[in-house]
Design a protein around this motif. Sequence first.
Motif, short mmCIF file in Angstrom:
data_model
loop_
_atom_site.label_atom_id
_atom_site.label_comp_id
_atom_site.label_asym_id
_atom_site.label_seq_id
_atom_site.Cartn_x
_atom_site.Cartn_y
_atom_site.Cartn_z
N UNK A 169 0.85 -1.20 0.00
CA UNK A 169 0.00 0.00 0.00
C UNK A 169 0.87 1.25 0.00
N UNK A 170 1.86 1.28 0.88
CA UNK A 170 2.76 2.43 0.98
C UNK A 170 3.51 2.66 -0.32
N UNK A 171 3.96 1.57 -0.92
CA UNK A 171 4.69 1.68 -2.18
C UNK A 171 3.81 2.21 -3.30
N UNK A 172 2.58 1.71 -3.38
CA UNK A 172 1.64 2.17 -4.41
C UNK A 172 1.36 3.66 -4.27
N UNK A 173 1.11 4.09 -3.05
CA UNK A 173 0.81 5.51 -2.80
C UNK A 173 2.01 6.38 -3.17
N UNK A 174 3.20 5.94 -2.80
CA UNK A 174 4.40 6.73 -3.08
C UNK A 174 4.66 6.82 -4.58
N UNK A 175 4.37 5.74 -5.30
CA UNK A 175 4.61 5.73 -6.75
C UNK A 175 3.57 6.51 -7.55
N UNK A 176 2.33 6.55 -7.03
CA UNK A 176 1.24 7.13 -7.81
C UNK A 176 0.79 8.52 -7.35
N UNK A 177 1.29 8.98 -6.20
CA UNK A 177 0.89 10.30 -5.70
C UNK A 177 2.11 11.07 -5.22
N UNK A 178 1.88 12.29 -4.75
CA UNK A 178 2.96 13.12 -4.21
C UNK A 178 3.31 12.75 -2.77
N UNK A 179 2.55 11.84 -2.17
CA UNK A 179 2.62 11.65 -0.73
C UNK A 179 3.33 10.37 -0.30
N UNK A 180 3.95 10.44 0.87
CA UNK A 180 4.52 9.27 1.53
C UNK A 180 3.78 9.09 2.85
N UNK A 181 3.26 7.90 3.08
CA UNK A 181 2.45 7.64 4.26
C UNK A 181 3.33 7.23 5.45
N UNK A 182 3.06 7.83 6.57
CA UNK A 182 3.66 7.39 7.85
C UNK A 182 2.57 6.69 8.64
N UNK A 183 2.79 5.41 8.95
CA UNK A 183 1.80 4.66 9.73
C UNK A 183 2.03 4.92 11.21
N UNK A 184 1.01 5.44 11.87
CA UNK A 184 1.13 5.73 13.30
C UNK A 184 0.98 4.44 14.11
N UNK A 185 1.82 4.30 15.11
CA UNK A 185 1.68 3.17 16.03
C UNK A 185 0.47 3.40 16.93
N UNK A 186 0.07 2.38 17.65
CA UNK A 186 -1.04 2.51 18.58
C UNK A 186 -0.73 3.59 19.62
N UNK A 187 0.50 3.59 20.12
CA UNK A 187 0.88 4.60 21.11
C UNK A 187 0.81 5.99 20.52
N UNK A 188 1.36 6.17 19.31
CA UNK A 188 1.37 7.50 18.69
C UNK A 188 -0.05 8.01 18.49
N UNK A 189 -0.95 7.14 18.04
CA UNK A 189 -2.32 7.57 17.82
C UNK A 189 -2.97 8.03 19.12
N UNK A 190 -2.75 7.28 20.19
CA UNK A 190 -3.30 7.66 21.50
C UNK A 190 -2.63 8.93 22.02
N UNK A 191 -1.31 9.01 21.87
CA UNK A 191 -0.54 10.15 22.40
C UNK A 191 -0.93 11.45 21.72
N UNK A 192 -1.16 11.41 20.41
CA UNK A 192 -1.53 12.64 19.71
C UNK A 192 -2.91 13.14 20.15
N UNK A 193 -3.83 12.21 20.41
CA UNK A 193 -5.13 12.62 20.93
C UNK A 193 -5.01 13.28 22.29
N UNK A 194 -4.18 12.71 23.15
CA UNK A 194 -3.93 13.29 24.48
C UNK A 194 -3.33 14.69 24.35
N UNK A 195 -2.33 14.83 23.46
CA UNK A 195 -1.69 16.15 23.27
C UNK A 195 -2.71 17.20 22.85
N UNK A 196 -3.60 16.83 21.94
CA UNK A 196 -4.62 17.77 21.47
C UNK A 196 -5.51 18.23 22.61
N UNK A 197 -5.89 17.31 23.49
CA UNK A 197 -6.78 17.64 24.60
C UNK A 197 -6.10 18.54 25.63
N UNK A 198 -4.89 18.20 26.06
CA UNK A 198 -4.25 18.99 27.12
C UNK A 198 -3.81 20.36 26.62
#
Length: 508
Positions: free
Chosen positions: A95-124
């Motif tokens: 999936x990442x390879x297809x997106x990088x080859x066909x669009x301008x974007x490179x995807x960063x997959x967030x870990x479970x911790x990162x997803x939770x941590x970013x939500x916490x950061x937004x709230x505080x």
Amino acid sequence: MEQEKYAIIDIGSNTIRLVIYTRDKSGRFTESENVKAVARLRSYLNEENVLEQEGVDILVKTLKSFQEVTRHHQLKSIKCVATAAVRQAENQAAILSTVENETDFSIRILSEYEEAHYGYLAVVNSTPFTSGITVDIGGGSTEITYFKDRQLLYFYSFPFGVLSLKEQFIQEETPKKGEIRELRSFLKEQFDQLEWLGDKRLPLIGIGGSARNMAQVHQEHIDYPFSGVHQYMMNKDDVEEVYDLLNSQDFSELQRLEGLSKDRADIIIPAVEVFRYLMELIDTKQFALSRKGLRDGVFYEEMTKSFDLTVFPNVIEESFHELAIDYDINLTHAFHVTNSALLISKALEAVDLLSLEEQDYKRLKLSSALYNLGSYIDSESSHQHTFYLLSNRTIDGLLHKERVIIALMGSFKNKGVFKRNVALYEKWFTKDELAKYTLLGAIIKMAYSLNATKRDIVEKIELEQHEEVLVFSVQCREDWKPEQYQVEKQKKHLEKQLKQTVEFRFYK
């Protein structure tokens, strides 16, 4: 001059969203574009957790449409992050390879911790809560965090979200009673695993589209007289009221329900089930909505990485700084108005004519600093503009009721204008509260008059009580005649609230 812009693409399990931020004159980035596509990628994850080709095609097609927007805005700084649907996919490398080859974007997959941590950061960084439980239920995962004293203590990411719950438990568009029972049993089994979650008796803070839609439905249902959903508060009965309303509708009615996005009509009930059970488990009566979530957390981290500081020291101070720059507030003048308002208030407290709690002093300071903010738009109708701006602009760190209080005090002109401004919100307050805010507004207006020429000449204010007359002695370091004129003109508002004659005597 070309404006600096920054973009985040959030590839969720239910929706894909492009948000563009533009740096304003205060130096902060504000949301200028927000484009959403309902992709439901989670629906294309098969039993082997492979994202099927149709899902990959939808992802690429959506990103190509976003690419047209980012190219138009000539964006160079673009963060593209993906959560559960791509994270759980066995073919994520392809999936990442297809997106990088066909669009301008490179995807960063967030870990479970990162997803939770970013939500916490937004709230505080955008709400007044120092401790709480956050829940971010997406299409394919649910992140829970527990933070105390603004520090993240625990997090957990469950591999289910509203789409997977619907697929697992609900066969048609809306659930049957037996399906609801099975869903509740499943949620209990899952959430009860977290020993650190039970009986916390802290606010449950909802992040994401499902939480936002529940809040919007409630606001529409009760004809809420206030703009915005960020920092909106609901109690347990409010949540139950929305739940009953949703269950009383057939699917076609849900699709037309005010406040509910049509594309969430089939998944809102399982989402509300999650909120209901968590409130029960936490033993809380408070549900708060944070409109800011994962994207904002990513943004905060990116914008503050050079300072090695991802949690703002004080949310209200950050908000005041933004207001001060946006509306050209004279900070020296604001400081002196605030100081005079505090001196008058403490003098009145000393003779038992006023009783303030710590929260009242915080309100007094902020309202004094923002007093007459509306003169930025028009000096003749500045009070009207002040109330409108403060009551309609989202101010991070201020709940809706607090925002109204600050707006009422910061725009005080006279008792009649105060009554007109508070009319829509009168049920929110007791008579004693309104009397206190009217008096504090009159005190702030007087403090403003004491710095009418913005020369900052007041050095000391003392009060003596002479039978039915209150005598304020005001020491100044320069000639005070312009200030004295304004004080004599405006002191009637203070006299009406105190029900006493007031005199101001100036001296060097």
